[in-house]
Design an enzyme around this catalytic site. Structure first.
Site, short mmCIF file in Angstrom:
data_model
loop_
_atom_site.label_atom_id
_atom_site.label_comp_id
_atom_site.label_asym_id
_atom_site.label_seq_id
_atom_site.Cartn_x
_atom_site.Cartn_y
_atom_site.Cartn_z
N GLU A 139 -18.81 -120.50 -97.47
CA GLU A 139 -20.13 -121.04 -97.81
C GLU A 139 -20.06 -122.56 -97.82
OE1 GLU A 139 -22.06 -119.74 -101.42
OE2 GLU A 139 -21.39 -117.67 -101.07
N GLU A 191 -16.69 -115.83 -105.63
CA GLU A 191 -16.74 -116.78 -106.74
C GLU A 191 -16.61 -116.13 -108.13
OE1 GLU A 191 -20.12 -119.38 -106.46
OE2 GLU A 191 -19.53 -120.18 -104.53
C1 FCB Z 1 -22.94 -120.10 -104.42
C2 FCB Z 1 -23.26 -118.62 -104.32
C3 FCB Z 1 -24.35 -118.31 -103.32
C4 FCB Z 1 -25.47 -119.34 -103.34
C5 FCB Z 1 -24.90 -120.74 -103.26
C6 FCB Z 1 -25.96 -121.82 -103.24
O1 FCB Z 1 -22.36 -120.36 -105.65
O2 FCB Z 1 -22.11 -117.90 -103.96
O3 FCB Z 1 -24.81 -117.00 -103.56
O4 FCB Z 1 -26.28 -119.14 -104.41
O5 FCB Z 1 -24.03 -120.96 -104.35
#
Ligand code: FCB
Length: 474
Positions: free
Chosen positions: A372, A174
């Site tokens: 994620e 990110e």
């Molecule tokens: C993302 C991050 C991760 C975590 C999630 C909830 O942006 O990459 O580390 O904090 O959010």
């Protein structure tokens, strides 16, 4: 605990060989901040600065996974997962961000990788999940071009020492958040509010990515990709009016295109707001060719879409926010009828479907991984000693359903990693926000798999989504 029945109709099955995993990040779980020769990172500095993290929480101890990695790998194995996504802490390998390697840091990751190997769990390793060595920040951080070169050097060291044990490398996690939250808004480390530093950071992160891809290829790395947080932009009402459509294009460029464009196509998007783009003087000849080096996969982190509707930025209504596209007559909006998590994030599984299908069209044939996806919930241990996180089960169920539909409609999705294996240090929110499928009692470090862990293990075992009973509790 509420039980789910496995589906046998196969309607929501996943392709054979689909990767099932869980994700974490070094600063959020390792703890042992001063152990094993590790140097300080920007997140140590930030979390130790009063007023920056809720309640003064820090990652000093976190889940203590540095010492408890065997137990954590056993949890992954018990869930039947085929891959673990974790990140390497740069200041454990190069405490000052440059020069000689810290052997004890490498030894830790080698031991973790060997433990995963014993259980047949493939390692998906992120090289930068936000914990920049503080010494590099003192020299300008990602706003300085040299940091991209230092990142490539660190990548080469890590690949050389650990590459034989790593299935899949992710250069950055990110980058948008590092630029926006870290340098523009200042609510993440290093806590800058400096628009020029933010746009320089964007370019140097992308350059660092491209140089790291090169270093990984030179070291014979197996699979190489990057993880981006992607946000589908949805327009509510307005009959697709010209202004709203332009707003959609600008918002999409600002949130997604500034990273996707250079990585996939070697160019910054034409609709991006000029103040977010790196100034031309920072973009050296050949940079964009380095940045668009071919990848083996793209990692997609998905949590929430961005909604636009017609409105007046000078006269905002409930649930409206000023739009980042800055067009008169357009506002961002959080729809009332959609559930929100304790983070305030709107729950919208169809956004996951949309982004997977859209990105697959933009990059035909490129394998995608959801690296994620997950939610915070108000989890607690009940008198039976169980954590019955019904909200997270529903969240995972609906998002996996969306992912399965996207595959049916042509998205080249190769795997899914839930965020997160463990409750952990949730950046500016500290330990208040729990994202794990495994509960962590931070006072004792006891791990308790939640109902969502049982649900997820069931999905993994069947390679399909079990039916969620119609009366599933809300
Ligand atoms: C993302 C991050 C991760 C975590 C999630 C909830 O942006 O990459 O580390 O904090 O959010």
């Amino acid at each position: 605990m509420t039980q789910l029945a496995a589906s046998d109709d196969g309607a929501l099955g996943f392709p054979e060989g689909f990767t099932w995993g869980a994700a974490t990040a070094a600063y959020q779980i390792e703890g042992a901040a001063g152990a094993g020769g590790r140097g300080p990172s920007v997140w140590d500095t930030f979390s130790h600065t009063p007023g920056k993290v809720r309640g003064g929480d820090t990652g000093d101890i976190a889940c203590d996974s540095y010492h408890r990695y065997r137990e954590d790998v056993a949890l992954l194995a018990a869930l039947g997962l085929s891959s673990y996504r974790f990140s390497i802490s740069w200041p454990r390998i190069q405490p000052g961000g440059r020069g000689a390697v810290n052997q004890r840091g490498l030894d830790y990751y080698r031991a973790l990788l060997d433990k995963l190997g014993e259980h047949g769990i493939a390692a998906t390793v992120t090289l930068f999940h936000w914990d920049l060595p503080q010494e590099l920040q003192d020299e300008g951080g990602w706003a300085a071009r040299d940091t991209a070169e230092r990142f490539a050097e660190f990548t080469a060291l890590a690949a050389e020492a650990l590459g034989d044990r790593v299935a899949r490398w992710i250069t950055l996690n990110e980058p948008q958040v590092v630029s926006t939250n870290g340098c523009r808004n200042g609510d993440h480390a290093p806590g800058l509010r400096d628009a020029a530093a933010a746009s320089a950071t964007t370019h140097h992160l992308l350059l660092g990515h491209g140089l790291a891809v090169r270093a990984l290829r030179a070291a014979g790395a197996a699979e190489v990709g990057i993880t981006l947080d992607l946000h589908p932009v949805r327009v509510l009402g307005g009959n697709g009016s010209g202004e709203l459509e332009l707003g959609r294009l600008i918002t999409d460029a600002a949130a997604n295109g500034i990273y996707l464009g250079p990585v996939l196509h070697g160019r910054y998007p034409e609709h991006a707001p000029p103040d977010l783009l790196p100034p031309a003087a920072l973009i050296a000849d050949g940079d964009l060719d380095v940045i668009r080096a071919p990848l083996d996969f793209l990692g997609v982190n998905y949590y929430s879409p961005i909604f636009l509707r017609a409105g007046d930025a000078a006269d905002l209504r409930r649930n409206e926010n000023p739009a980042r596209c800055q067009l008169p007559g357009v506002v961002e909006y959080l729809p009332d009828d959609l559930e929100r998590t304790p983070m305030g994030w709107v729950v919208d599984p169809s956004g996951l479907y949309q982004i997977l299908v859209e990105v697959s069209k933009q990059a035909p044939g490129l394998p995608l991984f959801v690296t994620e996806n997950g939610c915070a919930a108000e989890d607690y241990v009940n008198p039976d000693g169980e954590v019955n996180d019904v909200e997270r089960v529903r969240y995972l169920h609906t998002h996996l359903e969306a992912a399965a539909r996207a595959i049916k409609d042509g998205a080249s999705l190769a795997g899914y990693f839930v965020w997160s294996l463990l409750d952990n240090f949730e950046w500016g929110w500290g330990y208040q926000k729990r994202f794990g499928i495994v509960f962590v009692d931070f006072g004792t470090q006891r791990r308790i798999p939640k109902a969502s862990a049982a649900f997820y293990a069931n999905v993994v075992r069947a390679n399909a989504i079990p039916l969620l009973p119609a009366n599933w509790p809300r």
